[in-house]
Design a protein around this motif. Sequence first.
Motif: not given
Length: 861
Positions: A398-406
């Motif tokens: 699987t190709r995983l993308s991520a963004r940080a949260m507060a």
Amino acid sequence: MPEHLPSVVGSGHRRSSVKIIRTSLFKFVGLLTGVFFLAGYLILYLAHDLDRNEETESAFYTNKAVRALEKSISATVKDYAFWGDAYKHLHVKVDTDWAYVRQNVGPTLYSDFGFKGIFVVNSANQTVYSVVEGQLQRVDASSWLKQALPDVLTKARSGADAETPITHFVNIGGRPALVGAAAITPGTDPTVSPDDGLPSVLIFVDILDNFRLETLGKDYGVDALRIATAAELNGGSVFALGENGVAGSLHWEPPKPGERLLGLGLPLIGFAALLVCLMAWAILRRTTASAQALDASYDSLQLSQTALAISEARFRDVAEASSDWIWEIDSQGRFTYLSERFERVTGLARHEWIGVRMDLLLCTELGTVSQWLSIPNRRPDVSVQCRYVDPKGHQHVTRLSARAMADQGFRGTATDVTEEVESRRRIEFLSQHDSLTGLPNRTRLREFLDGKLKTQPTSERPLVMLSLDLDRFKPVNDLLGHAAGDAVLNEISSRLADRVRHGDLVARIGGDEFVLILTDLKGQAEVEMLCQRLIESIERPIQIGEQEVFVSASIGIAMAPADATEATELLRYADIALYEAKSGGRNTWRFYAGDMNSKIVERRRLESDLRFAIKHGELRLHFQPRFRITDGKMVGAEALVRWQHPERGLISPDTFIPIAEETGLILALSNWVMETALRYAASWPDHLFVSVNLSPSEFKRGNLVERVQRALLQSGVEPSRVELEITESVMLDDAPGALEIMRTLKRLGIRIAMDDFGTGYSSLSYLRTFPFDGLKIDRSFLNRLGANDDDRSVIEAIIGLGHALSLTVTAEGIESQEHLEFLKSALCDEGQGYFLSRPLDIDGFCALLRVTVSAVTPGIS
């Protein structure tokens, strides 16, 4: 509080609810608009990426096609330049008769290989031999190529010791051309001693045109490969030929999968956006009406909770409509949210993974997901490939993308790319493996061999190469079909792989050709034991449907460092040894020896001499008379070809006929025999016939019927006076095709006889099916007549069988009066042999005609 206050407050709440609903809906519509724009952008990006990948792949295969073209001309010029005969006839002295007239280095290079220019430049850099478009001309190579040649000549001569040719792209009259050049050396010919001066250089020139390029491109999956025009040079899909494109450039039309994706994806997104707008408008009207009808008792908190619930429901609907699954983790790396798509994609239960660390589910090739997320200054638009195992034990990518949260957590998406990864692996595998058997191909073999040779094998621990070719494989394809042939190849591949050790290699490099690279074999005895086991394994029956198929193998063996230390030489020596094994009777093996190369050189020289002999009258025709047994009258004669070589003397047909059959000269040889025999027979008495032997290969190619018709027309001989002798192998190779040709010959009036009857295993059935006029008893039966009484009974049975089928029976090899008396008592029709008459040249046969036309042969009457 006044009684009217709730009413006033409710009114205020209603106005606030309408505003909140409208604001939330507009935000949601804005979010959806952003999603659609993002989806459109992603489709545009994906389409561009697909087109770019196709462009890159097309460029790769274009480069591969050009390199293959260079490799082909390099191999061809090497075969001709590093040859002792070429050194004697093009360097020591320029022998135009040998080169052009005998076609050793002449017009066949234009007709067979398409080389427009062939030049020989001597040590003084002067053009001493040139053939342009198959015609011998006096043309200077520099003038014809329109450029100076010092660099090309220097580089070609520098490769003389290593026998390495060079290739170079040039521009001739606005068209790109590929030049192959090599210094002319004696090669491995032990009979030629090189001089101390600069070697001459052999130059082959292949001018490329659009038809040639398009055919080359199709072989490598490149569409519309052609010479680039001036307008196409500034666009994409251009491959420069020569340094900085000095020889021109190639252009092709790469596939455009992105355009097809855009044509399908963008209308769908537009339709979905329109549908969402209509839904938003309908929802706005309905929610506004509902908000105005709400009871004034709902406070602002309840209204906010309702709006929040609607927003969450809408978000959930959007999330579940996506093809990816959405995730969130907290600062400890534990899952706090998983979309419903998680279960459909992975097969795992969401509730079992909420609160579980993400690293227990997913892992990257370089470490854990947490380590990847904690990389300083990590770009949020960069994804990473992860692996996980589904409940059935299957591994997925699987190709995983991520963004940080507060809150120091992360959220993102996961896309399943398992099929994409497997497709790429399959492509990589097929580039180095045979698609039918799965064995390594020639590319992988070369890489493996180069790697093994770098370890510098020793005499105590040599590197052993076995070149293996299947015997009796072609009849499997011809009789049972290619599907059966493929099944045989797969079974043989499995047997070979089972016989080698881990770390060794079995490769398939051709139709029924295999190469084995072996280590840890300590001596010749151990190699021979392995070869014996391989042949025994291959000879075991192979079950194809209800039939058992049997094949065997011949093996050629070369060893490093004893025979060679270079991959190319090792492969060539193993092939030479394989050729010796096949010449030695097949189903055996041979180790490479130095004299084998000289034998091949000698065979090549004999082939060249035979080609010259056919064209320049070195062949001779003898006739062996055939007599009627009962009264001794001559009834005809069999035409037998002889070769009177100017240096070697009289060469036996057993020596040069196999060479003619292997090289394709058999057609020219047979034409000469047939036309010459019929021309002489035209002057014989009308009651005498002439018999001509045919090779089995003539039934497969060469327009046999048309050739016979032409010989009859030129000679004027009646077809009934011509007999063609064939062996039963003609029927074994292609019975339906042979039957049709023989019936056509019979309609012409030609007689047909089966030669060497009794040596095969299926002749009886063929006598009933095929239109034979006679059969010839093989000489081996008469040779054993005195030692074995059983052969006497066999001969009598054959004669009886022939008479029962109304066939004329002829006995070969009559060597004594005893043979003759027996054949007369057995009622044999005709006979020939040394006792009656040896084969005679033209003058001797004509003299015999004058004596025996009206007389009987001594010993018969």
